[in-house]
Design a protein around this motif. Structure first.
Motif, short mmCIF file in Angstrom:
data_model
loop_
_atom_site.label_atom_id
_atom_site.label_comp_id
_atom_site.label_asym_id
_atom_site.label_seq_id
_atom_site.Cartn_x
_atom_site.Cartn_y
_atom_site.Cartn_z
N VAL A 64 0.85 -1.19 0.00
CA VAL A 64 0.00 0.00 0.00
C VAL A 64 0.88 1.24 0.00
CG1 VAL A 64 -1.84 1.28 1.16
CG2 VAL A 64 -1.79 -1.23 1.28
N ILE A 65 0.62 2.13 -0.96
CA ILE A 65 1.36 3.38 -1.11
C ILE A 65 0.38 4.54 -0.97
CG2 ILE A 65 2.83 4.75 -2.65
CD1 ILE A 65 3.53 2.08 -4.07
N GLU A 66 0.78 5.58 -0.29
CA GLU A 66 -0.12 6.70 -0.01
C GLU A 66 -0.27 7.64 -1.20
OE1 GLU A 66 -0.56 10.41 3.20
OE2 GLU A 66 1.33 9.31 3.04
N ILE A 67 -1.51 8.06 -1.47
CA ILE A 67 -1.77 9.22 -2.32
C ILE A 67 -1.73 10.43 -1.38
CG2 ILE A 67 -3.38 10.40 -3.85
CD1 ILE A 67 -4.59 7.69 -4.54
N PRO A 68 -0.75 11.32 -1.53
CA PRO A 68 -0.58 12.40 -0.54
C PRO A 68 -1.76 13.36 -0.52
CG PRO A 68 0.83 12.75 -2.46
CD PRO A 68 0.25 11.38 -2.60
N THR A 69 -1.87 14.08 0.57
CA THR A 69 -3.00 14.99 0.78
C THR A 69 -3.11 16.04 -0.32
OG1 THR A 69 -2.88 14.67 3.17
CG2 THR A 69 -3.99 16.66 2.40
N LEU A 70 -1.97 16.55 -0.82
CA LEU A 70 -2.00 17.55 -1.87
C LEU A 70 -2.72 17.03 -3.12
CD1 LEU A 70 1.62 19.05 -1.72
CD2 LEU A 70 -0.49 19.99 -0.74
N CYS A 71 -2.75 15.70 -3.29
CA CYS A 71 -3.38 15.09 -4.47
C CYS A 71 -4.74 14.46 -4.14
CB CYS A 71 -2.46 14.01 -5.04
SG CYS A 71 -0.81 14.57 -5.46
N SER A 72 -4.88 13.91 -2.96
CA SER A 72 -6.12 13.20 -2.62
C SER A 72 -7.30 14.13 -2.45
CB SER A 72 -5.93 12.36 -1.35
OG SER A 72 -5.79 13.20 -0.21
N THR A 73 -7.04 15.43 -2.31
CA THR A 73 -8.12 16.40 -2.11
C THR A 73 -8.43 17.19 -3.39
OG1 THR A 73 -6.48 17.99 -1.27
CG2 THR A 73 -7.66 16.66 0.35
N LEU A 74 -7.93 16.70 -4.53
CA LEU A 74 -8.21 17.33 -5.82
C LEU A 74 -9.53 16.80 -6.39
CD1 LEU A 74 -4.62 17.17 -7.37
CD2 LEU A 74 -5.84 19.25 -6.70
N SER A 75 -9.92 17.32 -7.54
CA SER A 75 -11.10 16.85 -8.25
C SER A 75 -10.90 15.39 -8.67
CB SER A 75 -11.34 17.70 -9.50
OG SER A 75 -10.26 17.51 -10.41
N ALA A 76 -11.94 14.78 -9.24
CA ALA A 76 -11.83 13.40 -9.71
C ALA A 76 -10.69 13.24 -10.69
CB ALA A 76 -13.15 12.95 -10.35
N GLN A 77 -10.52 14.21 -11.59
CA GLN A 77 -9.45 14.14 -12.57
C GLN A 77 -8.08 14.18 -11.89
OE1 GLN A 77 -12.11 16.15 -12.75
NE2 GLN A 77 -12.83 16.38 -14.86
N GLY A 78 -7.92 15.11 -10.95
CA GLY A 78 -6.64 15.24 -10.26
C GLY A 78 -6.33 14.04 -9.39
N PHE A 79 -7.34 13.55 -8.70
CA PHE A 79 -7.17 12.36 -7.86
C PHE A 79 -6.78 11.15 -8.71
CE2 PHE A 79 -9.17 8.44 -6.27
CZ PHE A 79 -8.57 8.32 -5.03
N ALA A 80 -7.49 10.96 -9.83
CA ALA A 80 -7.20 9.82 -10.70
C ALA A 80 -5.79 9.91 -11.26
CB ALA A 80 -8.22 9.76 -11.83
N LYS A 81 -5.40 11.10 -11.69
CA LYS A 81 -4.06 11.25 -12.25
C LYS A 81 -2.99 10.94 -11.22
CE LYS A 81 -1.11 14.35 -14.93
NZ LYS A 81 0.13 13.95 -14.23
N ALA A 82 -3.20 11.39 -9.98
CA ALA A 82 -2.22 11.13 -8.92
C ALA A 82 -2.09 9.63 -8.66
CB ALA A 82 -2.63 11.85 -7.64
N GLY A 83 -3.23 8.93 -8.59
CA GLY A 83 -3.19 7.48 -8.38
C GLY A 83 -2.47 6.78 -9.50
#
Length: 353
Positions: A64-83
């Motif tokens: 398990v690897i963390e999606i950091p807070t700066l990315c996990s609180t973005l829109s669906a597009q930003g969240f998906a891209k970070a993952g």
């Protein structure tokens, strides 16, 4: 095959376990890119990231690897891209698997392509003052765009160069009354005495917002076109967060978008901060995950962080971002009825089976 899953597990339920068991063959491994202590709907995670990572390993994930807070609180597009960025950056992920209401990978790919082709038409709809989800549906007119999991699946497909695998979601669906297969329904039955919640520090949030002016809010992602004025006006009179969200919401600005803006304002996340993961923060693994971690350290294109010392060794920028995440964790700990102490981010041991 090493299969990546982008997730929140907030909290984990039988549907998540079904996804992992369905895609994981005898010789396969599952790598989860999971939101940390804050989730994409603009809320605190109900349990901290280490507890949720432990649950993921117990459910069959291997790393398990963390999606950091700066990315996990973005829109669906930003969240998906970070993952996607995290899974691709490991250098060892072969495909991305995800739950889907329709379960039809070809239809999901078709819709993803159609959205790209009709981008200008969608922008024209946005100019009419509707939200992005509404604008997209007005142009594409597909039932696939009504499913929360399908919408994220389309974003994953659009962002990644990896193979993609769709698994039909089981149960009644997202935001249903299905306690076995819906995280939102499970959350309704959790006591604020036992979880972390924005509600538990509501007055602190309102205090922070009351110290901010229009320019401060304009420096938060997703704030534009005069929304900052609407927020400041609502902040002056709102007595609760729910009241605040309702006062700001319009046809164009959805509740989830408003919640993300307010959360990022509270945390002090501004537009100039990175929107892409800058390192791979490992939260948990099992024996197979240990092998994956060893290989990842050789092939990853981002620094691999398992402890604070790793971040410090990477240089000032990585150390600075790790310490920022540590501050976010300290704020998250205020969401418990009895607040937890600071510095856990730097001292917490990775969960290992």
């Amino acid at each position: 095959m090493n299969l990546g899953i982008i997730c929140e597990f907030n909290p984990i339920h039988e549907g998540h376990k079904h996804l992992i068991s369905t895609v994981k063959g005898e010789n396969d491994a599952v790598i989860c890119a999971m939101s940390g202590n804050f989730v994409q709907r603009g809320e605190f995670a109900v349990y901290d990231k280490f507890e949720r990572a432990k649950s993921a390993i117990e459910a069959g994930a291997d790393l398990v690897i963390e999606i950091p807070t700066l990315c996990s609180t973005l829109s669906a597009q930003g969240f998906a891209k970070a993952g996607v960025d995290i899974l691709e950056a490991t250098g060892i992920s072969n495909a991305i698997a995800f739950g889907s209401e329709c379960g039809n990978i070809n239809e999901l790919k078709r819709i993803a392509n159609e959205i790209k082709e009709k981008d200008e038409l969608i922008k024209a709809e946005l100019a009419k003052g509707v939200s992005y989800p509404a604008a997209r549906q007005n142009v594409i007119a597909s039932p696939v765009l009504e499913g929360a999991n399908d919408i994220l699946a389309i974003e994953y497909i659009s962002q990644t160069v990896l193979d993609t695998i769709a698994v039909k979601r089981i149960g009644k669906g997202h935001d249903s009354d299905d306690e076995e297969h819906s995280s939102s329904e499970i959350r309704k039955h959790l006591s604020l005495d036992d979880i972390s919640s924005l509600k538990n520090c509501e007055k602190a949030v309102l205090y922070k917002l009351r110290t901010m002016n229009e320019a401060d809010f304009l420096n938060i992602d997703d704030v534009s076109e005069g929304l900052e004025n609407r927020i400041v006006g609502a902040v002056k009179t709102a007595k609760t967060l729910d009241e605040l969200y309702d006062m700001i919401k319009t046809k164009r600005y959805t509740h989830s978008r408003i919640r993300r803006i307010i959360l990022r304002a509270y945390l002090g996340i501004t537009k100039d901060m990175p929107k892409n993961p800058q390192y791979l923060r490992v939260l948990a693994f099992n024996s197979k995950g240990r092998e994956l971690l060893s290989e990842m350290k050789k092939r990853a294109v981002l620094p691999v962080i398992t402890k604070y010392g790793d971040a410090k060794a990477q240089g000032d920028e990585t150390k600075k971002l790790f310490e920022l995440e540590s501050q976010f964790t300290d704020i998250f700990h205020l969401g418990y009825k009895i607040p937890r102490p600071c510095e856990e981010e730097k001292t917490k041991q990775i969960y290992i089976i």
